[in-house]
Design a protein around this motif. Structure first.
Motif, short mmCIF file in Angstrom:
data_model
loop_
_atom_site.label_atom_id
_atom_site.label_comp_id
_atom_site.label_asym_id
_atom_site.label_seq_id
_atom_site.Cartn_x
_atom_site.Cartn_y
_atom_site.Cartn_z
N VAL A 157 2.82 -8.41 100.32
CA VAL A 157 2.66 -7.90 101.68
C VAL A 157 3.90 -7.11 102.08
O VAL A 157 5.03 -7.58 101.89
CB VAL A 157 2.43 -9.05 102.68
CG1 VAL A 157 2.34 -8.49 104.09
CG2 VAL A 157 1.17 -9.81 102.32
N VAL A 158 3.69 -5.92 102.58
CA VAL A 158 4.80 -5.10 103.04
C VAL A 158 4.52 -4.63 104.46
O VAL A 158 3.48 -4.03 104.72
CB VAL A 158 5.00 -3.86 102.15
CG1 VAL A 158 6.17 -3.03 102.65
CG2 VAL A 158 5.21 -4.26 100.71
N LEU A 161 7.78 -14.12 110.60
CA LEU A 161 7.44 -14.03 109.18
C LEU A 161 8.60 -13.38 108.43
O LEU A 161 8.47 -12.25 107.93
CB LEU A 161 6.17 -13.20 109.00
CG LEU A 161 4.85 -13.92 109.25
CD1 LEU A 161 3.69 -12.93 109.17
CD2 LEU A 161 4.65 -15.02 108.23
N PRO A 162 9.70 -14.08 108.34
CA PRO A 162 10.89 -13.47 107.76
C PRO A 162 10.79 -13.28 106.25
O PRO A 162 11.61 -12.58 105.67
CB PRO A 162 11.99 -14.47 108.12
CG PRO A 162 11.29 -15.77 108.26
CD PRO A 162 9.90 -15.47 108.72
N GLU A 163 9.80 -13.89 105.65
CA GLU A 163 9.74 -13.80 104.19
C GLU A 163 8.91 -12.61 103.68
O GLU A 163 8.61 -12.50 102.51
CB GLU A 163 9.19 -15.10 103.59
CG GLU A 163 7.78 -15.44 103.97
CD GLU A 163 7.70 -16.19 105.31
OE1 GLU A 163 6.71 -16.88 105.53
OE2 GLU A 163 8.65 -16.10 106.13
N LYS A 223 13.80 -13.44 97.18
CA LYS A 223 14.03 -13.06 98.57
C LYS A 223 13.22 -11.84 98.98
O LYS A 223 12.99 -10.93 98.19
CB LYS A 223 15.52 -12.77 98.77
CG LYS A 223 16.35 -14.02 98.84
CD LYS A 223 17.83 -13.64 99.04
CE LYS A 223 18.73 -14.81 98.72
NZ LYS A 223 20.13 -14.41 98.50
N PRO A 224 12.85 -11.82 100.26
CA PRO A 224 12.14 -10.64 100.74
C PRO A 224 13.09 -9.45 100.83
O PRO A 224 14.27 -9.60 101.10
CB PRO A 224 11.67 -11.07 102.13
CG PRO A 224 12.62 -12.14 102.54
CD PRO A 224 12.99 -12.85 101.29
N THR A 225 12.55 -8.29 100.59
CA THR A 225 13.34 -7.07 100.63
C THR A 225 13.20 -6.41 101.99
O THR A 225 12.10 -6.29 102.52
CB THR A 225 12.85 -6.08 99.56
OG1 THR A 225 12.72 -6.79 98.33
CG2 THR A 225 13.82 -4.94 99.40
#
Lengths: 342, 342
Positions: free
Chosen positions: A145-146, A155-157, A319-321
DNA sequence: AAATAAAAGTGTACCGGTTCCACTTATTTT
DNA sequence: AAAATAAGTGGAACCGGTACACTTTTATTT
């Protein structure tokens, strides 16, 4: 309407087994004699054979489709984003399923349901801000998901791609201050949106840096859709000490705000200087040509597609980018230098 | 990432057979006891089960996906069309695969290949004009093909939805003539396109009806993409006896032409009166507000979607359907009344 | 010329749903 | 009360590709 030939029809007509035909279809999946290959190819052409994506997808839910979930496409900003995303995806052999939410979280939830059933490999979206549970579920299911342009704080991830909203608003405001404006208004997205908040924050910082009084009346939030943008503009102009300059930082409502200003007969930049977050071609055609914050839509699109396909390619990094691309302040003619009158 | 539950997992967990689960999934496909139904539904919810579209599609290539093949989406006209098509399709539970050709017939052919492999039930497209063989093949395969905005003369058996190009151009030209203009130029699509030809024909008829001389120099064709539109505008203005009025009838290039006029410092409507085929919101914001031919994009979209799903619903009527919707001439301020000076 | 390796090709289970058909268990009909 | 009908459920084939395990053919090595 002719009956569609299958891989078995091809195999039979070419006098080989289906496995061989499959290998011809997927070069590199196994050895095929050159003569056989060309014979099979001929048969496929003669029969008008085309492999069915659905059958292929059944085996391994493949990274061949991407969901693009936008607020709407009639907005030029989103339209250009869609255009770039589609081009970028096509260049990688990926197809794009386009959906719109109309900023309605109910519709958004329905669309997300469809995307789940289709097992798309990735989703690029401008989220409404709700449906947090579904977004989480999507990620658990392994969908990339982007969020683009906006994000959801709870939704910090999730990966995010946007311009540097803080800095963009800051520099736009600073430019106005540098031109002698002291009463600077801003219309930004809803306070619930990260976009809206970041831009306001940048504005505040610039105001403070310029030593200007911060009047809360000059700060307006407007929903992404509906008449809110126009109303905000009207309201701003009717306050006691109206602004001499305005930053229209709600990308989705730029046209609406400008229409209201135009109908009110406001002289730009005589009465009001204006900077807008929108680099549609027509901003240059207006009289005066508008000073704008140009969002590098191509970069937003490229990064979004890349991230939306990242996990698929095994490049998932825990980690999310978060990617923030720089926006460009393009000075044209809608900002006036104010004479010191007080 | 959790492993995705299948229908068999659900069946086992609910203590029933897969057939029953399938019936729950497709109401009306067979009897299921109320108690069983709710039990299965509970299990599906608990397991987070979602049926895979790909598997379902395998059995009968279903009418659940529609291809939308446009020149590009950065153009506001196509963007709004895409927006409406998507909304209309969604309201019928149909998904839209968006593709762009960039007016490149090579790319178009690739996209069509993908659409064939996906077995979409229908395609709505603005064709480049080539790839005639592939379009034919698509139809033979039973795909509903609908051309929107343009068509291909050598493919008379395809459904077409567009505005009445002839009448729109005629009335726009007639309006200019009625305002005293005698030298009226027109920039239209390529002569190879039906759109371009029809609009020119309408223009000619209006000129003749007004008893005006038809100067071939005043008629310009411009490709849908690239600098052609701007070049045509420049060329028109530099002829010996330049036009006092201009119909920009190449929808795809309106912005480009206007940009060129603006840069050339042409006074509208003082030096040149203008009518454009584009009803983007910003045409009203310009100074002067532009007189336009408004294309009812919502109608184009609605009819297109309807036709693209027609065969699926067994409503195929041997003959191709051609729908021409009326466009509306919206008078604003970019047309001047010419004083008789000769 | 025999032994070995590589290339070419085949058979078939499998992916995850749908649906036909057979079967069992209630409910009506006469 | 027996027969006919309907409701509910299960088994298994099928859709159209893919890929693994395996056999047969051809090429290479010594």
């Amino acid at each position: 309407m002719q009956k569609q030939p299958t891989i078995r029809d091809v195999a039979q007509a070419a006098g080989v087994s289906v496995a061989v035909v499959s290998r011809v279809l997927n070069p590199g999946s196994g050895p095929v004699a050159a003569a056989t290959r060309s014979r099979v190819n001929d048969v496929m052409k003669n029969l008008g054979y085309h492999p069915r994506t659905a059958a292929r997808e059944l085996k391994y839910g493949p990274p061949t489709t991407l969901g693009l979930l936008l607020a709407d496409v009639s907005n030029p900003f989103f339209a250009r984003l869609a255009d770039q995303v589609v081009q970028e995806a096509h260049s990688r052999g990926i197809q794009v399923l386009l959906m719109t939410t109309q900023e309605d979280d109910q519709l958004e939830s329905e669309r997300l349901g469809t995307l789940i059933e289709r097992r798309v490999s990735g989703i690029i979206a401008t989220p409404t801000g709700n449906n947090v549970a579904i977004w989480k579920q999507l990620q658990d299911l392994g969908t990339d998901v982007v969020f683009v342009d906006r994000s959801i704080p709870s939704l910090p991830e999730v990966d995010v791609v946007s311009i540097d909203n803080f800095e963009s608003a800051r520099s736009a405001t600073a430019l106005l201050a540098a031109h002698g404006h002291r009463r600077i208004g801003i219309i930004s997205g809803p306070a619930s949106s990260t976009t809206g908040r970041d831009r306001i924050a940048g504005y505040r910082q610039a105001m403070e840096a310029a030593g200007l009084e911060q009047d809360e009346l000059l700060i307006r939030h407007a929903a992404f859709r509906g008449p809110a943008g126009g109303d905000a503009a009207s309201a701003l102009l009717s306050i006691e000490d109206p602004p001499t300059a305005l930053v229209v930082a709600n990308t989705a409502q730029v046209t609406e705000v400008l229409r209201r200003l135009s109908h009110a007969g406001i002289d730009i930049p005589g009465t009001l200087s204006v900077i807008v977050f929108d680099d549609s071609p027509w901003t240059e055609l207006m009289t005066p040509a508008l000073t704008i914050v140009r969002q590098p839509i191509d970069l937003l699109a490229r990064h979004s597609v890349q991230l939306a396909l990242a996990n698929t390619q095994g490049k998932s990094s825990g980690k999310p980018t978060v990617i923030r691309v720089a926006a460009e302040l393009v000075e044209r003619s809608s900002v006036a230098r104010l004479q010191f009158s007080k």
